[in-house]
Design a protein around this motif. Structure first.
Motif, PDB file in Angstrom:
ATOM      1  N   TYR A  30      51.097  34.468  44.096  1.00  0.00           N
ATOM      2  CA  TYR A  30      49.963  35.383  43.723  1.00  0.00           C
ATOM      3  C   TYR A  30      48.545  34.824  44.395  1.00  0.00           C
ATOM      4  O   TYR A  30      47.743  35.548  45.121  1.00  0.00           O
ATOM      5  CB  TYR A  30      49.718  35.625  42.320  1.00  0.00           C
ATOM      6  N   LYS A  52      32.082  47.435  43.977  1.00  0.00           N
ATOM      7  CA  LYS A  52      32.507  48.539  43.276  1.00  0.00           C
ATOM      8  C   LYS A  52      33.239  49.582  44.069  1.00  0.00           C
ATOM      9  O   LYS A  52      34.172  49.957  43.595  1.00  0.00           O
ATOM     10  CB  LYS A  52      31.296  49.102  42.378  1.00  0.00           C
ATOM     11  N   ARG A  55      36.804  48.264  44.563  1.00  0.00           N
ATOM     12  CA  ARG A  55      37.706  48.477  43.281  1.00  0.00           C
ATOM     13  C   ARG A  55      38.189  49.784  43.279  1.00  0.00           C
ATOM     14  O   ARG A  55      39.391  50.270  43.069  1.00  0.00           O
ATOM     15  CB  ARG A  55      36.708  48.044  41.983  1.00  0.00           C
ATOM     16  N   HIS A  58      40.895  50.571  46.481  1.00  0.00           N
ATOM     17  CA  HIS A  58      42.029  49.572  46.163  1.00  0.00           C
ATOM     18  C   HIS A  58      42.797  50.157  44.807  1.00  0.00           C
ATOM     19  O   HIS A  58      43.324  49.579  44.224  1.00  0.00           O
ATOM     20  CB  HIS A  58      41.936  48.471  46.323  1.00  0.00           C
ATOM     21  N   GLY A  59      41.963  51.207  44.201  1.00  0.00           N
ATOM     22  CA  GLY A  59      42.914  51.830  42.980  1.00  0.00           C
ATOM     23  C   GLY A  59      42.759  51.038  41.698  1.00  0.00           C
ATOM     24  O   GLY A  59      43.479  51.027  40.689  1.00  0.00           O
ATOM     25  N   GLN A  60      41.687  49.917  41.582  1.00  0.00           N
ATOM     26  CA  GLN A  60      41.395  49.272  40.493  1.00  0.00           C
ATOM     27  C   GLN A  60      40.200  49.981  39.602  1.00  0.00           C
ATOM     28  O   GLN A  60      39.253  49.734  40.053  1.00  0.00           O
ATOM     29  CB  GLN A  60      41.126  47.999  40.923  1.00  0.00           C
ATOM     30  N   ASP A  61      40.771  50.772  38.838  1.00  0.00           N
ATOM     31  CA  ASP A  61      39.681  51.692  38.097  1.00  0.00           C
ATOM     32  C   ASP A  61      38.933  51.007  36.984  1.00  0.00           C
ATOM     33  O   ASP A  61      39.227  49.681  36.567  1.00  0.00           O
ATOM     34  CB  ASP A  61      40.465  52.812  37.317  1.00  0.00           C
ATOM     35  N   PHE A  62      37.905  51.521  36.677  1.00  0.00           N
ATOM     36  CA  PHE A  62      36.826  50.725  35.939  1.00  0.00           C
ATOM     37  C   PHE A  62      37.331  51.270  34.157  1.00  0.00           C
ATOM     38  O   PHE A  62      37.823  52.560  34.125  1.00  0.00           O
ATOM     39  CB  PHE A  62      35.441  51.249  35.828  1.00  0.00           C
ATOM     40  N   ASP A  63      37.124  50.310  33.255  1.00  0.00           N
ATOM     41  CA  ASP A  63      37.591  50.583  31.913  1.00  0.00           C
ATOM     42  C   ASP A  63      36.296  51.581  31.474  1.00  0.00           C
ATOM     43  O   ASP A  63      35.224  51.620  32.088  1.00  0.00           O
ATOM     44  CB  ASP A  63      37.911  49.369  31.026  1.00  0.00           C
TER      45      ASP A  63
END
Length: 133
Positions: A30, A52, A55, A58-63
């Protein structure tokens, strides 16, 4: 035949050791793929916006918590943007497309945006923003 003579605890320790080794190997793979970037720039130059956008791309959504934290900033940016447009319309002497919007524009320009912000962070609260929709 040492495995036959080993105690139960020794077998458990060897099994745990193999699990740790496998975990370390995964972590090494990793870290090898990890890319670190140092973003330098003056304040308000877009460093946070860039992160932002990466993110999102690249598909890393916000909580949900992060989304709620951005809400005030988004509201504030909308109000500032509309005020800039209304001000530019006035300076360029562009007539209102709908004369009924003149009153809304004048009202928006008369509002002290510093009074709308929360905790000196430049954020507009939802209840305040909704009054101007």
């Amino acid at each position: 035949f040492p495995a036959c003579r080993s105690s139960q605890s020794e077998r458990a320790q060897r099994r745990r050791s193999r699990q740790i080794d496998a975990s370390l190997a995964r972590e090494r793979r990793y870290v090898r793929r990890l890319v670190k970037i140092l973003l330098l720039g003056a304040g308000e130059s877009g460093k946070s916006t860039f992160l932002k956008q990466m993110r999102i791309i690249h598909g890393q959504d916000f909580d949900q918590k992060a989304k709620e934290e951005f809400r005030g900033t988004i509201y504030s940016n909308i109000l500032k943007g509309v005020r800039v447009l209304v001000d530019a319309r006035e300076k360029l002497r562009i007539p209102w497309g709908d004369p009924g919007n003149q009153q809304n524009g004048e009202f928006l320009m008369s509002v002290d945006t510093r009074a709308l912000t929360g905790a000196a962070a430049g954020l507009v609260e939802t209840r305040v923003f909704l009054k101007y929709l």
